[in-house]
Design an enzyme around this catalytic site. Sequence first.
Site, short mmCIF file in Angstrom:
data_model
loop_
_atom_site.label_atom_id
_atom_site.label_comp_id
_atom_site.label_asym_id
_atom_site.label_seq_id
_atom_site.Cartn_x
_atom_site.Cartn_y
_atom_site.Cartn_z
N LEU A 16 0.88 -1.17 0.00
CA LEU A 16 0.00 0.00 0.00
C LEU A 16 0.91 1.22 0.00
O LEU A 16 1.91 1.24 0.72
CB LEU A 16 -0.91 0.02 1.23
N ASP A 17 0.59 2.23 -0.79
CA ASP A 17 1.50 3.37 -0.86
C ASP A 17 1.45 4.19 0.43
O ASP A 17 0.63 3.96 1.31
CB ASP A 17 1.22 4.23 -2.10
N LEU A 18 2.35 5.15 0.52
CA LEU A 18 2.54 5.92 1.74
C LEU A 18 1.25 6.55 2.25
O LEU A 18 0.99 6.58 3.46
CB LEU A 18 3.59 7.01 1.48
N SER A 65 -1.86 5.59 1.63
CA SER A 65 -2.98 4.65 1.71
C SER A 65 -2.93 3.89 3.02
O SER A 65 -1.88 3.79 3.66
CB SER A 65 -2.96 3.68 0.53
#
EC number: 5.4.99.22
Length: 247
Positions: free
Chosen positions: A109-111, A113
């Site tokens: 999951l990106d930063l 999210s």
Amino acid sequence: MCEKIQKILARHGYGSRRYIESLIKSHSVKINDEVVKVGQRISINVIQKVIINNNNYKPKLNINKSLKVLLYNKPEGEICTRKDQRNRRTIFEKLPKLSNARWINIGRLDLNSSGLLLFTTDGELAYRLTHPSFNIERIYKVRVFGQFTENILKQLNVRVKLLDGYANFKSIQFKYGEGKNKWFNVSLCEGRHRIVRRIWEKLGFQVNKLVRISYAHLTLPKTLFPGTWITLNKHDIDVLCKKVNLR
């Protein structure tokens, strides 16, 4: 029976299959004091010594008997890496310590999210649960900013062309919202980098909140606070393994 070395090492907790393949390509893996190659096959019974990045490991041939899986509620602001050069918080910092294995994240999951993120001690399980050929469904709750029309809503179920190929949501459901901020639940069966955000951006919208609420048959418990985790029971682990033909 002989198997590919990267598959054996992944299954027994040395890392994800992709990670091990990258190490083999850089000539950083030795089995019984011999440098190995990607795709090379070996019988697990003859492995006496494993050297990775000049570190000597005792063969952990029975680690899969104690297969573990964690379900973590990732908060925003944590990065999906083991070490960060900018000293940002990582997803591994709050996980329980292991004495004879390492946690491998199943997807990312990106930063910015948050939500459901799985970890396992089995690299082969991690590899299969993220590979698109197994069609593992992920569901996300997203808050989207933009001007919606009936025509735009119809386009959301159509494939869009991105820089790395076509993509589309498996399903999309409007939940609530007024004005230009609306909440949707969307599902996909792949995990390309920022794929949910990029589909929306292609259609001219901005995702300003993204939470993964489901992965495979698992859902994010409402009682699980951000930054905390639970251990999956044997039943849930068996279901995960069966979905990717490991049982």
